[in-house]
Design a protein around this motif. Structure first.
Motif, PDB file in Angstrom:
ATOM      1  N   ALA A  66     -60.773  -1.112 -53.907  1.00  0.00           N
ATOM      2  CA  ALA A  66     -59.947  -2.192 -53.021  1.00  0.00           C
ATOM      3  C   ALA A  66     -58.803  -1.559 -51.976  1.00  0.00           C
ATOM      4  CB  ALA A  66     -60.485  -3.313 -53.806  1.00  0.00           C
ATOM      5  N   LEU A  67     -57.635  -1.337 -52.679  1.00  0.00           N
ATOM      6  CA  LEU A  67     -56.674  -0.698 -53.045  1.00  0.00           C
ATOM      7  C   LEU A  67     -56.762   0.217 -51.677  1.00  0.00           C
ATOM      8  CD1 LEU A  67     -54.263  -1.071 -55.626  1.00  0.00           C
ATOM      9  CD2 LEU A  67     -54.346  -2.232 -53.243  1.00  0.00           C
ATOM     10  N   GLN A  68     -57.383   1.402 -52.084  1.00  0.00           N
ATOM     11  CA  GLN A  68     -57.859   2.833 -51.771  1.00  0.00           C
ATOM     12  C   GLN A  68     -58.129   2.626 -49.961  1.00  0.00           C
ATOM     13  OE1 GLN A  68     -60.049   4.808 -54.308  1.00  0.00           O
ATOM     14  NE2 GLN A  68     -58.765   5.959 -55.773  1.00  0.00           N
ATOM     15  N   GLU A  69     -59.259   1.700 -50.199  1.00  0.00           N
ATOM     16  CA  GLU A  69     -59.645   1.418 -48.620  1.00  0.00           C
ATOM     17  C   GLU A  69     -59.086   0.237 -48.049  1.00  0.00           C
ATOM     18  OE1 GLU A  69     -63.999  -1.379 -49.702  1.00  0.00           O
ATOM     19  OE2 GLU A  69     -64.864   0.338 -50.646  1.00  0.00           O
ATOM     20  N   ARG A  70     -58.739  -0.110 -48.413  1.00  0.00           N
ATOM     21  CA  ARG A  70     -56.763  -1.227 -47.487  1.00  0.00           C
ATOM     22  C   ARG A  70     -56.283   0.319 -47.427  1.00  0.00           C
ATOM     23  NH1 ARG A  70     -55.276  -6.028 -51.051  1.00  0.00           N
ATOM     24  NH2 ARG A  70     -57.170  -7.306 -50.965  1.00  0.00           N
ATOM     25  N   ILE A  71     -55.964   1.132 -47.675  1.00  0.00           N
ATOM     26  CA  ILE A  71     -55.277   2.301 -46.941  1.00  0.00           C
ATOM     27  C   ILE A  71     -55.429   3.189 -46.762  1.00  0.00           C
ATOM     28  CG2 ILE A  71     -54.336   4.379 -48.659  1.00  0.00           C
ATOM     29  CD1 ILE A  71     -53.159   2.823 -50.728  1.00  0.00           C
ATOM     30  N   LYS A  72     -56.740   3.541 -46.779  1.00  0.00           N
ATOM     31  CA  LYS A  72     -57.910   3.892 -45.566  1.00  0.00           C
ATOM     32  C   LYS A  72     -57.443   2.883 -43.804  1.00  0.00           C
ATOM     33  CE  LYS A  72     -61.003   6.476 -48.365  1.00  0.00           C
ATOM     34  NZ  LYS A  72     -62.941   6.241 -48.831  1.00  0.00           N
ATOM     35  N   LEU A  78     -55.397   1.516 -43.453  1.00  0.00           N
ATOM     36  CA  LEU A  78     -53.465   1.288 -42.574  1.00  0.00           C
ATOM     37  C   LEU A  78     -54.138   2.398 -41.737  1.00  0.00           C
ATOM     38  CD1 LEU A  78     -51.872  -0.470 -45.709  1.00  0.00           C
ATOM     39  CD2 LEU A  78     -52.266  -1.024 -43.059  1.00  0.00           C
ATOM     40  N   GLU A  79     -54.295   3.498 -42.734  1.00  0.00           N
ATOM     41  CA  GLU A  79     -54.308   5.180 -42.036  1.00  0.00           C
ATOM     42  C   GLU A  79     -54.683   5.170 -40.927  1.00  0.00           C
ATOM     43  OE1 GLU A  79     -55.571   7.111 -45.262  1.00  0.00           O
ATOM     44  OE2 GLU A  79     -53.409   7.684 -46.059  1.00  0.00           O
ATOM     45  N   GLN A  80     -56.156   4.321 -40.577  1.00  0.00           N
ATOM     46  CA  GLN A  80     -56.285   4.511 -39.695  1.00  0.00           C
ATOM     47  C   GLN A  80     -55.976   3.593 -39.039  1.00  0.00           C
ATOM     48  OE1 GLN A  80     -59.561   6.607 -38.747  1.00  0.00           O
ATOM     49  NE2 GLN A  80     -59.200   5.778 -36.534  1.00  0.00           N
ATOM     50  N   MET A  81     -55.577   2.905 -38.505  1.00  0.00           N
ATOM     51  CA  MET A  81     -54.965   1.629 -37.975  1.00  0.00           C
ATOM     52  C   MET A  81     -53.846   2.607 -37.359  1.00  0.00           C
ATOM     53  SD  MET A  81     -54.760  -1.953 -39.779  1.00  0.00           S
ATOM     54  CE  MET A  81     -53.733  -2.784 -38.523  1.00  0.00           C
ATOM     55  N   GLU A  82     -52.970   2.723 -38.108  1.00  0.00           N
ATOM     56  CA  GLU A  82     -51.105   3.937 -37.310  1.00  0.00           C
ATOM     57  C   GLU A  82     -52.023   4.852 -36.880  1.00  0.00           C
ATOM     58  OE1 GLU A  82     -47.978   6.271 -39.961  1.00  0.00           O
ATOM     59  OE2 GLU A  82     -49.265   5.818 -41.027  1.00  0.00           O
ATOM     60  N   SER A  83     -52.865   5.613 -36.824  1.00  0.00           N
ATOM     61  CA  SER A  83     -53.371   7.087 -36.034  1.00  0.00           C
ATOM     62  C   SER A  83     -54.182   6.008 -34.954  1.00  0.00           C
ATOM     63  CB  SER A  83     -54.667   7.702 -36.967  1.00  0.00           C
ATOM     64  OG  SER A  83     -55.227   8.265 -35.985  1.00  0.00           O
ATOM     65  N   ASP A  84     -54.872   5.042 -35.185  1.00  0.00           N
ATOM     66  CA  ASP A  84     -54.541   4.266 -33.563  1.00  0.00           C
ATOM     67  C   ASP A  84     -53.372   4.295 -33.288  1.00  0.00           C
ATOM     68  OD1 ASP A  84     -57.491   4.813 -33.969  1.00  0.00           O
ATOM     69  OD2 ASP A  84     -57.455   2.851 -35.215  1.00  0.00           O
ATOM     70  N   LEU A  85     -52.675   3.882 -33.101  1.00  0.00           N
ATOM     71  CA  LEU A  85     -51.529   2.820 -32.562  1.00  0.00           C
ATOM     72  C   LEU A  85     -50.617   4.421 -32.394  1.00  0.00           C
ATOM     73  CD1 LEU A  85     -49.973   0.556 -35.382  1.00  0.00           C
ATOM     74  CD2 LEU A  85     -50.688   0.081 -32.328  1.00  0.00           C
ATOM     75  N   LYS A  86     -50.619   5.502 -33.051  1.00  0.00           N
ATOM     76  CA  LYS A  86     -50.148   6.889 -32.253  1.00  0.00           C
ATOM     77  C   LYS A  86     -50.864   7.632 -31.615  1.00  0.00           C
ATOM     78  CE  LYS A  86     -47.916   7.982 -36.817  1.00  0.00           C
ATOM     79  NZ  LYS A  86     -48.025   8.839 -38.044  1.00  0.00           N
ATOM     80  N   ASN A  87     -52.080   7.048 -31.203  1.00  0.00           N
ATOM     81  CA  ASN A  87     -53.246   7.173 -29.890  1.00  0.00           C
ATOM     82  C   ASN A  87     -52.774   6.956 -29.033  1.00  0.00           C
ATOM     83  OD1 ASN A  87     -54.123   9.858 -31.334  1.00  0.00           O
ATOM     84  ND2 ASN A  87     -56.078   8.788 -32.208  1.00  0.00           N
ATOM     85  N   LYS A  88     -52.672   5.342 -29.326  1.00  0.00           N
ATOM     86  CA  LYS A  88     -52.028   4.319 -27.945  1.00  0.00           C
ATOM     87  C   LYS A  88     -50.456   4.975 -27.769  1.00  0.00           C
ATOM     88  CE  LYS A  88     -54.985   0.569 -29.251  1.00  0.00           C
ATOM     89  NZ  LYS A  88     -55.274  -1.195 -29.663  1.00  0.00           N
TER      90      LYS A  88
END
Length: 87
Positions: A15-21, A23-33
């Protein structure tokens, strides 16, 4: 009992690994925006414009009535003039 604790830990780890993934996707999306916003800001050209005080006051009043900044009002008016000229 040891097996159950191990299964619980494995499930929590997964579950923690899924949350990390996520969060990493969210961070990537924010950087793109953020990158897209910076590109849009760079796309605008700056112009030094000198205006007579009376014209400035009239534009400021008009901009206020239209709920725009003076800069936005000038850009809007110029865009309208260009659009009409093209018609």
């Amino acid at each position: 009992m040891g097996n159950t604790d191990e299964k619980d830990l494995d499930a929590k780890e997964k579950a923690l690994q899924e949350r990390i993934k996520k969060l990493e996707q969210m961070e990537s999306d924010l950087k793109n925006k953020e990158r897209q916003m910076k590109e849009k800001e760079k796309a605008k050209k700056q112009v030094l414009l000198r205006l007579a005080p009376g014209l400035w006051e009239d534009l400021a009043k008009w901009a206020d009535e239209d709920y725009r900044s003076i800069n936005s009002q000038i850009e809007y008016l110029l865009a309208e003039c260009v659009r009409r000229r093209k018609e």
